[in-house]
Design a protein around this motif. Structure first.
Motif, mmCIF file in Angstrom:
data_model
loop_
_atom_site.group_PDB
_atom_site.id
_atom_site.type_symbol
_atom_site.label_atom_id
_atom_site.label_comp_id
_atom_site.label_asym_id
_atom_site.label_seq_id
_atom_site.Cartn_x
_atom_site.Cartn_y
_atom_site.Cartn_z
ATOM 1 N N HIS A 14 0.762 -1.144 -0.009
ATOM 2 C CA HIS A 14 -0.037 -0.119 0.084
ATOM 3 C C HIS A 14 0.728 1.094 -0.009
ATOM 4 C CE1 HIS A 14 -2.528 3.052 2.110
ATOM 5 N NE2 HIS A 14 -3.445 2.638 1.205
ATOM 6 N N ASP A 15 1.954 1.209 0.757
ATOM 7 C CA ASP A 15 2.719 2.470 0.861
ATOM 8 C C ASP A 15 3.761 2.492 0.022
ATOM 9 O OD1 ASP A 15 1.420 3.128 2.934
ATOM 10 O OD2 ASP A 15 2.542 2.497 4.698
ATOM 11 N N TYR A 16 4.351 1.565 -0.904
ATOM 12 C CA TYR A 16 5.437 1.429 -1.587
ATOM 13 C C TYR A 16 5.100 1.004 -3.015
ATOM 14 C CZ TYR A 16 8.105 2.067 2.588
ATOM 15 O OH TYR A 16 8.477 2.499 3.858
ATOM 16 N N PHE A 17 5.836 1.364 -4.225
ATOM 17 C CA PHE A 17 5.719 0.929 -5.429
ATOM 18 C C PHE A 17 6.954 -0.266 -5.420
ATOM 19 C CE2 PHE A 17 4.461 5.107 -6.856
ATOM 20 C CZ PHE A 17 3.265 4.579 -7.412
ATOM 21 N N ILE A 18 6.608 -1.384 -5.749
ATOM 22 C CA ILE A 18 7.429 -2.593 -5.559
ATOM 23 C C ILE A 18 8.359 -2.649 -7.122
ATOM 24 C CG2 ILE A 18 7.982 -4.934 -5.274
ATOM 25 C CD1 ILE A 18 6.528 -3.531 -2.742
ATOM 26 N N GLY A 99 15.342 8.016 -2.512
ATOM 27 C CA GLY A 99 13.663 7.422 -2.368
ATOM 28 C C GLY A 99 13.503 6.026 -2.519
ATOM 29 N N TYR A 100 14.737 5.051 -2.614
ATOM 30 C CA TYR A 100 14.278 3.772 -2.557
ATOM 31 C C TYR A 100 14.923 3.282 -1.257
ATOM 32 C CZ TYR A 100 14.024 3.739 -7.582
ATOM 33 O OH TYR A 100 13.532 3.845 -8.792
ATOM 34 N N THR A 101 14.120 2.099 -0.846
ATOM 35 C CA THR A 101 14.396 1.632 0.417
ATOM 36 C C THR A 101 13.994 -0.115 0.345
ATOM 37 O OG1 THR A 101 13.591 1.532 2.834
ATOM 38 C CG2 THR A 101 11.946 1.674 1.096
ATOM 39 N N LEU A 102 14.529 -0.984 1.261
ATOM 40 C CA LEU A 102 14.311 -2.144 1.334
ATOM 41 C C LEU A 102 13.325 -2.558 2.432
ATOM 42 C CD1 LEU A 102 17.944 -3.718 1.068
ATOM 43 C CD2 LEU A 102 15.876 -4.270 -0.338
ATOM 44 N N VAL A 103 12.401 -3.187 1.962
ATOM 45 C CA VAL A 103 11.255 -3.595 2.994
ATOM 46 C C VAL A 103 10.945 -4.971 2.937
ATOM 47 C CG1 VAL A 103 10.247 -1.409 3.208
ATOM 48 C CG2 VAL A 103 9.383 -2.935 1.552
ATOM 49 N N PRO A 104 10.703 -5.794 3.821
ATOM 50 C CA PRO A 104 10.333 -7.173 4.000
ATOM 51 C C PRO A 104 8.743 -7.275 3.293
ATOM 52 C CG PRO A 104 10.471 -6.619 6.240
ATOM 53 C CD PRO A 104 11.056 -5.315 5.268
ATOM 54 N N LEU A 105 8.559 -8.193 2.475
ATOM 55 C CA LEU A 105 7.113 -8.288 2.025
ATOM 56 C C LEU A 105 6.433 -9.438 2.958
ATOM 57 C CD1 LEU A 105 7.397 -7.897 -1.618
ATOM 58 C CD2 LEU A 105 6.504 -6.430 0.200
ATOM 59 N N GLU A 117 10.972 -12.589 1.876
ATOM 60 C CA GLU A 117 10.893 -11.818 0.559
ATOM 61 C C GLU A 117 11.152 -10.353 0.805
ATOM 62 O OE1 GLU A 117 8.067 -11.824 -3.295
ATOM 63 O OE2 GLU A 117 6.915 -12.248 -1.371
ATOM 64 N N LEU A 118 12.255 -9.854 0.298
ATOM 65 C CA LEU A 118 12.525 -8.408 0.254
ATOM 66 C C LEU A 118 12.048 -7.938 -0.701
ATOM 67 C CD1 LEU A 118 16.210 -8.790 1.587
ATOM 68 C CD2 LEU A 118 14.170 -8.278 3.093
ATOM 69 N N ALA A 119 11.895 -6.682 -0.807
ATOM 70 C CA ALA A 119 11.593 -5.653 -1.820
ATOM 71 C C ALA A 119 12.375 -4.449 -2.000
ATOM 72 C CB ALA A 119 10.013 -5.377 -2.140
ATOM 73 N N VAL A 120 12.698 -4.286 -3.112
ATOM 74 C CA VAL A 120 13.463 -2.547 -3.401
ATOM 75 C C VAL A 120 12.159 -2.010 -3.661
ATOM 76 C CG1 VAL A 120 14.988 -1.391 -4.748
ATOM 77 C CG2 VAL A 120 15.603 -3.631 -4.128
ATOM 78 N N ALA A 121 11.803 -0.961 -3.046
ATOM 79 C CA ALA A 121 10.705 -0.281 -3.074
ATOM 80 C C ALA A 121 10.940 1.414 -2.772
ATOM 81 C CB ALA A 121 9.808 -0.583 -2.072
ATOM 82 N N LYS A 122 10.075 2.088 -3.836
ATOM 83 C CA LYS A 122 9.991 3.685 -3.782
ATOM 84 C C LYS A 122 8.473 3.966 -3.098
ATOM 85 C CE LYS A 122 10.718 7.215 -7.079
ATOM 86 N NZ LYS A 122 11.899 7.954 -6.309
ATOM 87 N N GLY A 123 8.760 4.972 -2.063
ATOM 88 C CA GLY A 123 7.673 5.267 -1.530
ATOM 89 C C GLY A 123 6.509 6.021 -2.507
ATOM 90 N N LYS A 124 5.455 5.929 -2.120
ATOM 91 C CA LYS A 124 4.142 6.255 -2.897
ATOM 92 C C LYS A 124 3.737 7.738 -2.061
ATOM 93 C CE LYS A 124 1.928 2.212 -4.476
ATOM 94 N NZ LYS A 124 0.230 1.498 -4.246
ATOM 95 N N LYS A 125 3.352 8.741 -3.034
ATOM 96 C CA LYS A 125 2.815 9.780 -2.504
ATOM 97 C C LYS A 125 1.319 9.448 -2.015
ATOM 98 C CE LYS A 125 6.450 12.550 -3.466
ATOM 99 N NZ LYS A 125 7.685 12.156 -2.503
#
Length: 149
Positions: A14-18, A99-105, A117-125
């Motif tokens: 919901h918060d990031y573009f994967i 703008g990129y971060t690593l988040v666990p999915l 499962e990790l994702a390189v993600a960019k935050g959504k506005k």
């Protein structure tokens, strides 16, 4: 091998573009594994940080095992991720961009092992979140209309 999902981070989608996903092992102690078998954990506010060529997951909560007494560890302790050096360097290069971060999915069993499962993600506005929600609602309405025909 069969994969059984233990925990999911629904907020991340919901918060990031994967951008990209990768599978990693995780270093756990015995009582943490027993606690995860009972799905007693939370990935909601967790993220991955790379320090000194090693990747650590921070903010992941694994509830203490109720029969673990003195063997229980701190529920919010940093946990080391098991990745090859080239994978860590690749992720570090991607995350270094603004703008990129690593988040666990998700956290899941792969055979007898626990994987992340990790994702390189960019935050959504905020407007991106609204747009995604509007598309999701429109798709749901179309499916509902086709089903009721």
């Amino acid at each position: 091998m069969s994969e059984k999902i233990i925990l999911q981070n629904k907020k991340a989608r919901h918060d990031y573009f994967i951008i990209e996903t990768i599978e990693a092992g995780i270093e756990l102690c015995g009582t943490e594994v027993k606690s995860l078998r009972a799905a007693a954990g939370n990935l909601k506010d967790s993220y991955v940080e790379i320090k000194n060529g090693e990747a650590f997951i921070l903010g992941m909560h694994i509830s203490p095992y109720e029969k673990g007494n003195i063997f229980n560890r701190d529920p919010l302790r940093p946990r080391k991720l098991l990745l090859h050096k080239r994978e860590i360097n690749k992720l570090f290069g991607l995350v270094k961009q603004e703008g990129y971060t690593l988040v666990p999915l998700s956290l899941y069993f792969s055979g007898a092992r626990i994987k992340v499962e990790l994702a390189v993600a960019k935050g959504k506005k905020l407007y991106d979140k609204r747009d995604t929600q509007a598309k999701h609602d429109a798709k749901r309405q179309m499916e509902r209309a086709l089903k009721n025909r």
